[in-house]
Motif scaffolding. Structure first.
Motif, PDB file in Angstrom:
ATOM      1  N   ALA A  95       0.833  -1.198   0.000  1.00 12.16           N
ATOM      2  CA  ALA A  95       0.000   0.000   0.000  1.00 12.16           C
ATOM      3  C   ALA A  95       0.867   1.248   0.000  1.00 12.16           C
ATOM      4  O   ALA A  95       1.971   1.263   0.549  1.00 12.16           O
ATOM      5  N   ASN A  96       0.378   2.265  -0.641  1.00 12.01           N
ATOM      6  CA  ASN A  96       1.032   3.560  -0.677  1.00 12.01           C
ATOM      7  C   ASN A  96      -0.065   4.608  -0.827  1.00 12.01           C
ATOM      8  O   ASN A  96      -1.252   4.280  -0.910  1.00 12.01           O
ATOM      9  N   GLU A  97       0.315   5.858  -0.840  1.00 15.74           N
ATOM     10  CA  GLU A  97      -0.647   6.919  -1.053  1.00 15.74           C
ATOM     11  C   GLU A  97      -0.024   8.008  -1.919  1.00 15.74           C
ATOM     12  O   GLU A  97       1.190   8.185  -1.952  1.00 15.74           O
ATOM     13  N   LYS A  98      -0.879   8.692  -2.644  1.00 13.67           N
ATOM     14  CA  LYS A  98      -0.451   9.836  -3.442  1.00 13.67           C
ATOM     15  C   LYS A  98      -1.228  11.060  -2.964  1.00 13.67           C
ATOM     16  O   LYS A  98      -2.444  11.001  -2.771  1.00 13.67           O
ATOM     17  N   ILE A  99      -0.506  12.136  -2.766  1.00 11.60           N
ATOM     18  CA  ILE A  99      -1.124  13.382  -2.308  1.00 11.60           C
ATOM     19  C   ILE A  99      -1.165  14.359  -3.475  1.00 11.60           C
ATOM     20  O   ILE A  99      -0.146  14.644  -4.106  1.00 11.60           O
ATOM     21  N   ILE A 100      -2.351  14.861  -3.778  1.00  8.05           N
ATOM     22  CA  ILE A 100      -2.540  15.859  -4.831  1.00  8.05           C
ATOM     23  C   ILE A 100      -2.912  17.178  -4.173  1.00  8.05           C
ATOM     24  O   ILE A 100      -3.825  17.238  -3.345  1.00  8.05           O
ATOM     25  N   THR A 101      -2.200  18.215  -4.531  1.00 10.11           N
ATOM     26  CA  THR A 101      -2.361  19.530  -3.921  1.00 10.11           C
ATOM     27  C   THR A 101      -3.272  20.416  -4.777  1.00 10.11           C
ATOM     28  O   THR A 101      -3.271  20.311  -6.003  1.00 10.11           O
ATOM     29  N   ILE A 102      -4.021  21.267  -4.125  1.00 13.27           N
ATOM     30  CA  ILE A 102      -4.869  22.226  -4.830  1.00 13.27           C
ATOM     31  C   ILE A 102      -3.981  23.324  -5.425  1.00 13.27           C
ATOM     32  O   ILE A 102      -3.163  23.927  -4.733  1.00 13.27           O
ATOM     33  N   ASP A 103      -4.138  23.575  -6.715  1.00 19.63           N
ATOM     34  CA  ASP A 103      -3.441  24.694  -7.342  1.00 19.63           C
ATOM     35  C   ASP A 103      -4.081  26.011  -6.908  1.00 19.63           C
ATOM     36  O   ASP A 103      -5.164  26.033  -6.315  1.00 19.63           O
TER      37      ASP A 103
END
Length: 295
Positions: A52-60
């Motif tokens: 398992a892993n995670e990806k973080i997406i940031t708000i532009d």
């Protein structure tokens, strides 16, 4: 309406998550389980852990399309000025949305695996001699899509929710010069036609057309909190699964119009369309680019 009408890389083509507050969102990235035969008397303690892993997406930063309409211009014109301007503002936001999602798909095809022992993205380089778009034939494009489909099958990527998006020049080559993609001898039910200039699918993958497939060396821009930069000057097509990239929405597309005080001061109307969201890579193994040969 204009935004939805012009948005090709929409929620049907990639993963989208909406948040009500915050500056980023986490997307889980899970591996697959394996099976093994049990030895009598051996306790089961969950030794076969799923990676398992995670990806973080940031708000532009807030993306804005704006326009000022002078009152005198509204009086002079015989058409509905505000509706026309609102339509154009929606198109501007849709274009940026599409460009950013498409760029992340291209970036994902060159990214390394998110999970230990997993697969990275897929870059299919055409045979030497195909150094420019004009040299590529429809049959070569179809063969490239089949090769990518085979690789995805070998990686156990689900056959549903796969898509291929091509620039207009490449899309029409499939309909115009490919001997298999529209030939009724190979598909009696029809898969598009030369007359309509349409191709429905290749290798079971729906084919779409967009001017927003990345085809330049893009630099990072102020306000972008995710990496949309990279060299795609040789890219001529994208093939991907829906899970390849994701979008996190903080503020969906909204419009604003100035009030009477603004109108009195400036003798006109200010119209603004805006959204706050971000796009990022989730599963590189689910993204592929078709690119020209370097030499």
């Amino acid at each position: 309406t204009a935004f939805a009408r012009n948005n090709i890389f929409n929620e049907q083509l990639h993963s989208v998550r909406t948040i009500t507050s915050g500056k980023s969102a986490q997307f889980p990235v899970l591996g697959t389980a394996t099976a093994a035969y049990h030895t009598v008397g051996t306790p089961l303690v969950g030794a076969n852990q799923i990676k398992a892993n995670e990806k973080i997406i940031t708000i532009d930063d807030l993306l804005i399309a704006q326009s000022f309409i002078a009152n005198i211009d509204e009086l002079k014109n015989h058409y509905d000025v505000r509706a026309t301007y609102a339509d154009e503002l929606g198109k501007a936001l849709a274009k940026t949305y599409d460009e950013n999602v498409a760029k992340q798909i291209a970036n994902a095809s060159r990214a390394s695996a998110n999970l230990s022992g997993g697969n990275g993205g897929i870059v299919l380089t055409l045979a030497s001699g195909n150094t420019n778009s004009a040299a590529v034939t429809g049959d070569e494009l179809a063969a490239a899509i089949y090769d990518i489909a085979q690789t995805m099958d070998e990686r156990d990527i689900p056959p549903t929710d796969r898509f291929c998006v091509l620039p207009p020049a490449e899309y029409y080559k499939l309909a115009e010069s490919a001997t298999r993609t529209v030939d009724t001898d190979f598909n009696p039910q029809g898969n598009g036609s030369f007359a309509s200039g349409k191709v429905q699918q290749v290798a079971g993958i729906p084919i779409m057309m967009s001017n927003n497939v990345p085809q330049s060396n893009r630099s990072a821009a102020s306000g972008e909190n995710n990496a949309y930069n990279g060299d795609d000057s040789k890219t001529i097509g994208l093939v991907f699964h829906k899970s390849a990239v994701g979008t996190v929405k903080l503020m969906d597309m909204t419009t604003e119009i100035s009030g009477s005080d603004y109108g009195i001061m400036y003798q006109g109307t200010l119209m603004v369309a805006k959204y706050a969201l971000g796009h990022g890579i989730l599963r590189p193994e689910c993204a592929a680019t078709i690119k020209l040969s370097a030499s």
